[in-house]
Design an enzyme around this catalytic site. Sequence first.
Site, mmCIF file in Angstrom:
data_model
loop_
_atom_site.group_PDB
_atom_site.id
_atom_site.type_symbol
_atom_site.label_atom_id
_atom_site.label_comp_id
_atom_site.label_asym_id
_atom_site.label_seq_id
_atom_site.Cartn_x
_atom_site.Cartn_y
_atom_site.Cartn_z
ATOM 1 N N GLY A 1 0.857 -1.311 0.112
ATOM 2 C CA GLY A 1 -0.001 -0.018 -0.072
ATOM 3 C C GLY A 1 1.012 1.407 0.055
ATOM 4 O O GLY A 1 1.911 1.312 0.834
ATOM 5 N N ALA B 1 1.428 2.803 3.572
ATOM 6 C CA ALA B 1 2.327 2.050 4.352
ATOM 7 C C ALA B 1 3.579 2.020 3.817
ATOM 8 O O ALA B 1 4.844 2.012 4.651
ATOM 9 C CB ALA B 1 1.705 0.684 4.646
ATOM 10 N N ASP C 1 7.166 4.470 -4.203
ATOM 11 C CA ASP C 1 6.787 4.845 -2.555
ATOM 12 C C ASP C 1 8.323 4.999 -1.851
ATOM 13 O O ASP C 1 8.158 5.902 -0.937
ATOM 14 C CB ASP C 1 5.977 3.916 -2.010
ATOM 15 C CG ASP C 1 4.781 3.570 -2.991
ATOM 16 O OD1 ASP C 1 4.313 4.361 -3.340
ATOM 17 O OD2 ASP C 1 4.524 2.267 -2.845
#
Length: 308
Positions: free
Chosen positions: A41, A44, A259
């Site tokens: 995700g 996270a 990310d």
Amino acid sequence: MHDYDLLVVGSANADLVIGVERRPGPGETVLGSDLAVHPGGKGANQAVAAARLGARTALLARVGDDEHGRLLLDSLRTAGADTSGVLTGGAPTGVALIAVDPSGDNSIVVSPGANARLTPGDVRAAARLLASARVVSLQLEIPLETVAEVVRAADAGTDGRPGPRVVLNPSPAAPLPDEVLAVCDPLVVNEHEARFLLGDDPAGGSAEPEEWAAALLARGPRSVVVTLGAQGALVADGGRTVRVPSLPVKAVDTTGAGDAFTGALAWRLGAGDDLETAVWFAVRVGAAAVTRAGAQESFPTAEDVARL
């Protein structure tokens, strides 16, 4: 005094990963490897990436009261992230279905689950957490109205003090309200996201990231960062654009690399770096992340980055 360098507000998913010789076309079935389940995700991932590097990091998210939710909480705590803002219940934990080919490229389908239940009310209830952070990082795997509530709160500040700096990665790509764009510092996009946001703008048809960045800046964000994969990234801040090169590495799996980049960038901004310096560090974090399989388990420590 800020308790956190970085507050991430976003998604928490279980990544269900299958290796494939090639990704299937429409209507096609291909055989893959054994299923692997990893914590993931975008929210996270960013929180784990920053915490593993040494940042004081917290996450505001929602997971289900299930095995996948417990997997995510364990991963966050092991990395050193504060999970006091992670809410539980309302729906099953979100899931991402990921197919990875031998080159390391991937295709992803996300079932939002509990992520879709993270509401503006949850943001208002977490006002103390938001006020305690130097930077807040956002993505679009949670409802846009929730993202907008975070941006409004950050822009308004608390008790006469300025709110946290806002870093936004509009992924998955979606139209952004002007009020959200105006507070982004920076707006972090890859090529696909840049072209989507530009829509019919002629700059979207250009092959030059400098043109994408200039056109995006005209839409209102305070700064723009365009990620360029193995070529590094481009920084556009006011009237200046700078390319920041990456390092040559052998890519094993690109899952979560963006990310890791954004989490590292947001942390370094919270630590006081200027934007170009923060991007310089972040591209090296992203390069280190692609040299290992998986998302969160591939994220480097500060020592790993130094060894590059």
